[in-house]
Design a protein around this motif. Structure first.
Motif, PDB file in Angstrom:
ATOM      1  N   ALA A 299       0.814  -1.232   0.000  1.00 23.83           N
ATOM      2  CA  ALA A 299       0.000   0.000   0.000  1.00 23.83           C
ATOM      3  C   ALA A 299       0.843   1.276   0.000  1.00 23.83           C
ATOM      4  O   ALA A 299       0.645   2.168   0.828  1.00 23.83           O
ATOM      5  N   GLU A 300       1.789   1.348  -0.915  1.00 24.18           N
ATOM      6  CA  GLU A 300       2.679   2.517  -0.961  1.00 24.18           C
ATOM      7  C   GLU A 300       2.601   3.284  -2.287  1.00 24.18           C
ATOM      8  O   GLU A 300       3.335   4.244  -2.504  1.00 24.18           O
ATOM      9  N   GLY A 301       1.715   2.854  -3.215  1.00 23.20           N
ATOM     10  CA  GLY A 301       1.732   3.441  -4.561  1.00 23.20           C
ATOM     11  C   GLY A 301       1.363   4.920  -4.604  1.00 23.20           C
ATOM     12  O   GLY A 301       1.952   5.689  -5.369  1.00 23.20           O
ATOM     13  N   ILE A 302       0.375   5.339  -3.789  1.00 26.44           N
ATOM     14  CA  ILE A 302      -0.013   6.763  -3.804  1.00 26.44           C
ATOM     15  C   ILE A 302       1.147   7.585  -3.245  1.00 26.44           C
ATOM     16  O   ILE A 302       1.496   8.650  -3.776  1.00 26.44           O
ATOM     17  N   SER A 303       1.752   7.077  -2.165  1.00 31.00           N
ATOM     18  CA  SER A 303       2.889   7.797  -1.582  1.00 31.00           C
ATOM     19  C   SER A 303       4.023   7.923  -2.586  1.00 31.00           C
ATOM     20  O   SER A 303       4.618   8.993  -2.746  1.00 31.00           O
ATOM     21  N   MET A 304       4.327   6.818  -3.277  1.00 34.35           N
ATOM     22  CA  MET A 304       5.412   6.880  -4.258  1.00 34.35           C
ATOM     23  C   MET A 304       5.054   7.832  -5.400  1.00 34.35           C
ATOM     24  O   MET A 304       5.924   8.505  -5.953  1.00 34.35           O
ATOM     25  N   ALA A 305       3.767   7.888  -5.749  1.00 35.33           N
ATOM     26  CA  ALA A 305       3.346   8.782  -6.837  1.00 35.33           C
ATOM     27  C   ALA A 305       3.567  10.244  -6.419  1.00 35.33           C
ATOM     28  O   ALA A 305       4.201  11.033  -7.132  1.00 35.33           O
ATOM     29  N   MET A 306       3.066  10.605  -5.230  1.00 34.40           N
ATOM     30  CA  MET A 306       3.181  12.006  -4.793  1.00 34.40           C
ATOM     31  C   MET A 306       4.640  12.367  -4.505  1.00 34.40           C
ATOM     32  O   MET A 306       5.106  13.449  -4.856  1.00 34.40           O
ATOM     33  N   GLN A 307       5.345  11.443  -3.872  1.00 29.21           N
ATOM     34  CA  GLN A 307       6.729  11.754  -3.497  1.00 29.21           C
ATOM     35  C   GLN A 307       7.643  11.832  -4.721  1.00 29.21           C
ATOM     36  O   GLN A 307       8.534  12.676  -4.791  1.00 29.21           O
ATOM     37  N   SER A 308       7.417  10.962  -5.706  1.00 24.14           N
ATOM     38  CA  SER A 308       8.275  11.023  -6.904  1.00 24.14           C
ATOM     39  C   SER A 308       8.014  12.327  -7.650  1.00 24.14           C
ATOM     40  O   SER A 308       8.936  12.947  -8.194  1.00 24.14           O
ATOM     41  N   ALA A 309       6.750  12.767  -7.674  1.00 29.45           N
ATOM     42  CA  ALA A 309       6.424  14.043  -8.328  1.00 29.45           C
ATOM     43  C   ALA A 309       7.159  15.184  -7.629  1.00 29.45           C
ATOM     44  O   ALA A 309       7.706  16.090  -8.259  1.00 29.45           O
ATOM     45  N   TRP A 310       7.191  15.112  -6.305  1.00 29.96           N
ATOM     46  CA  TRP A 310       7.852  16.178  -5.546  1.00 29.96           C
ATOM     47  C   TRP A 310       9.362  16.171  -5.792  1.00 29.96           C
ATOM     48  O   TRP A 310       9.987  17.220  -5.994  1.00 29.96           O
ATOM     49  N   LEU A 311       9.939  14.963  -5.800  1.00 26.71           N
ATOM     50  CA  LEU A 311      11.381  14.846  -6.073  1.00 26.71           C
ATOM     51  C   LEU A 311      11.716  15.447  -7.429  1.00 26.71           C
ATOM     52  O   LEU A 311      12.693  16.189  -7.583  1.00 26.71           O
ATOM     53  N   LEU A 312      10.901  15.129  -8.437  1.00 26.51           N
ATOM     54  CA  LEU A 312      11.174  15.649  -9.781  1.00 26.51           C
ATOM     55  C   LEU A 312      11.044  17.173  -9.803  1.00 26.51           C
ATOM     56  O   LEU A 312      11.891  17.866 -10.381  1.00 26.51           O
ATOM     57  N   ALA A 313       9.997  17.688  -9.147  1.00 23.72           N
ATOM     58  CA  ALA A 313       9.808  19.139  -9.134  1.00 23.72           C
ATOM     59  C   ALA A 313      11.008  19.834  -8.493  1.00 23.72           C
ATOM     60  O   ALA A 313      11.449  20.889  -8.952  1.00 23.72           O
ATOM     61  N   GLU A 314      11.561  19.235  -7.438  1.00 22.87           N
ATOM     62  CA  GLU A 314      12.755  19.821  -6.806  1.00 22.87           C
ATOM     63  C   GLU A 314      13.905  19.907  -7.794  1.00 22.87           C
ATOM     64  O   GLU A 314      14.632  20.887  -7.833  1.00 22.87           O
ATOM     65  N   GLU A 315      14.083  18.861  -8.603  1.00 21.16           N
ATOM     66  CA  GLU A 315      15.188  18.866  -9.572  1.00 21.16           C
ATOM     67  C   GLU A 315      14.926  19.849 -10.710  1.00 21.16           C
ATOM     68  O   GLU A 315      15.832  20.529 -11.179  1.00 21.16           O
ATOM     69  N   LEU A 316      13.676  19.927 -11.169  1.00 21.95           N
ATOM     70  CA  LEU A 316      13.372  20.793 -12.312  1.00 21.95           C
ATOM     71  C   LEU A 316      13.430  22.262 -11.930  1.00 21.95           C
ATOM     72  O   LEU A 316      13.783  23.119 -12.745  1.00 21.95           O
ATOM     73  N   GLU A 317      13.095  22.536 -10.680  1.00 20.60           N
ATOM     74  CA  GLU A 317      13.068  23.927 -10.228  1.00 20.60           C
ATOM     75  C   GLU A 317      14.416  24.605 -10.458  1.00 20.60           C
ATOM     76  O   GLU A 317      14.486  25.798 -10.740  1.00 20.60           O
TER      77      GLU A 317
END
Ligand SMILES: Cc1cc2nc3c(=O)[nH]c(=O)nc-3n(C[C@H](O)[C@H](O)[C@H](O)COP(=O)(O)OP(=O)(O)OC[C@H]3O[C@@H](n4cnc5c(N)ncnc54)[C@H](O)[C@@H]3O)c2cc1C
Length: 397
Positions: A299-317
């Motif tokens: 039961a970690e898929g939603i967490s991985m979805a939101m957290q991976s999006a956040w990680l990517l946004a940090e890099e793109l910023e």
């Protein structure tokens, strides 16, 4: 129409990325093919490791007001066996809760619009074409086709549906494929703080209280086991066969939903595609299930979805999106951080699911957990339940 970033898919991954990038002043298009609110095959539990991201996207108050009770205990329901143990708390964040995907996904998309993203819904992204230093994405609704362009394309369309996008996976058809099912029940009987793992012949599942007194029950079953069930049932609906199988093979499920009312209909999806995949290729960034997916057993898929999006946004910023070499470097950094954050839990989930779906493995696992219930707590720890995403480096909402 011209944007800084095109995000294909408005599930938890796509909407989170849209919020984070829009708040940084980027011009973002979020493309979602389904009309919301919509239910989805998912257990709907969100681990406490994502609370910082939920706060950061601006949904902290909604979460506190609407999500189901805190899950403080885990359990194993398998055959006649019912074993419970403590859920480990996430460092500094406490315990996870569940919220229906019809509610959560809608809240996230609305927040993305409030943050400034342009929403194309219902529009399906059908094609990505490189166009000089930018990329063109064709989107289609029942009424019209359009072309959008941007230097950054983020694939967030999940992993269960095939299609022509370079980031979409082909459908498989193997006996060992896992098919996903999900239902809501009212008037169920389950301790409010308990989230049991269900192990039954041919598959595994979970139950948890979500919002508005709904019990969320979801499961995965092997394609060959499912085909046998349907044959034995001699007709009738697929989901009725699965429902009967669960009740017949699991005492804990009988006690929880034997007298409960099904709310709405059963949903089905799949086959699901657990595993690690590329996170950046051909100038397309991938987040959520597109980047990789753990077996739903943890039961970690939603967490991985939101957290991976956040990680990517940090890099793109930190980059100039118009420069290909900077996009490539951000892709490499994101990919490395993704693996550090999620790699171990994908492997742990795969091992747990491997035991759960095989008769000998399920017997061994059940016996070991009965003798030592703390193994359930250890399993939750290995599946990432205590490892919040550190987001202090990135300004929050
Ligand atoms: C049985 C089961 C139980 C589960 N239980 C849990 C649980 O309790 N907790 C948990 O954290 N995870 C759970 N998961 C996993 C979780 O559901 C997924 O990991 C999560 O939904 C992934 O989010 P995402 O945003 O990457 O993709 P999705 O949620 O799949 O969202 C993708 C979105 O993209 C849209 N889309 C698809 N194609 C296109 C296109 N071409 N153009 C535009 N839009 C498109 C879709 O309509 C969808 O809205 C479970 C999974 C299963 C199968």
């Amino acid at each position: 129409m011209s944007f800084d970033a095109l995000i294909l898919g408005g599930g938890p991954a796509g909407s989170t990325a849209a919020i984070a990038l829009s708040r940084r002043g980027w011009k973002v298009a979020l493309i979602e093919k389904a009309e919301f609110p919509r239910r989805k095959v998912c257990g709907e539990f969100v681990s406490a490791t994502s609370l910082a991201v939920i706060e950061a996207v601006g949904l902290g108050e909604e979460w506190k007001a609407r999500a189901g009770p805190e899950v403080r205990r885990v359990a194993l329901f398998s055959g006649e066996r019912v074993v419970t143990a403590r859920m480990p708390a996430a460092h500094g964040a406490g315990f996870g809760r569940a919220l229906g995907r019809d509610v959560l996904d809608d809240l996230l998309v609305q927040e993305a619009v409030r943050a400034g993203a342009t929403l194309f819904q219902p529009f399906c992204a059908t094609e990505v074409t490189p166009n000089g230093d930018r990329q063109a994405v064709t989107i289609a609704s029942r009424k019209e086709d359009m072309t959008l362009s941007a230097p950054i394309v983020i694939a967030a369309h999940g992993s269960w549906e095939p299609g022509r996008l370079p980031s979409q996976l082909e459908k498989t058809n193997r006996p060992s494929d896992l098919l996903g099912f999900k239902a809501h029940f009212s008037a169920a009987r389950l301790d409010a703080d308990l989230m049991p793992l269900l192990v039954f012949p041919g598959g595994y599942g979970g139950m948890v209280w979500a919002d508005r007194g709904r019990l969320s029950l979801s499961l995965c079953i092997r394609r060959d086991a499912f085909a046998e069930l349907r044959q034995e049932a001699g007709g009738g609906s697929a989901s009725e066969a699965v429902h009967r199988h669960l009740l017949a093979s699991c005492r804990g499920v009988r006690e929880a939903i034997g007298e409960a009312q099904l709310q709405g209909r059963w949903l089905a999806a799949g086959p699901i595609r657990p595993g690690m995949r590329v996170r950046y290729r051909d100038d397309i960034f991938r987040i959520g299930n597109v980047a990789g997916e753990s077996h739903p057993v943890i039961a970690e898929g939603i967490s991985m979805a939101m957290q991976s999006a956040w990680l990517l946004a940090e890099e793109l910023e930190a980059i100039d999106p118009a420069k290909r070499d900077e996009r490539d470097a951000a892709g490499r950094r994101y990919s490395r951080r993704w693996r550090e954050q999620f790699g171990a839990r994908i492997l742990a989930a795969s091992a747990i699911a491997g035991f759960a779906v095989r008769p000998v493995g399920a017997r061994l696992m059940g016996g070991a957990i009965e003798a030592l219930p703390a193994l359930l707590t250890l399993g939750a720890r290995l599946s990432g339940k205590t490892k919040p995403l550190g987001i202090s480096a990135f300004e929050t909402a």
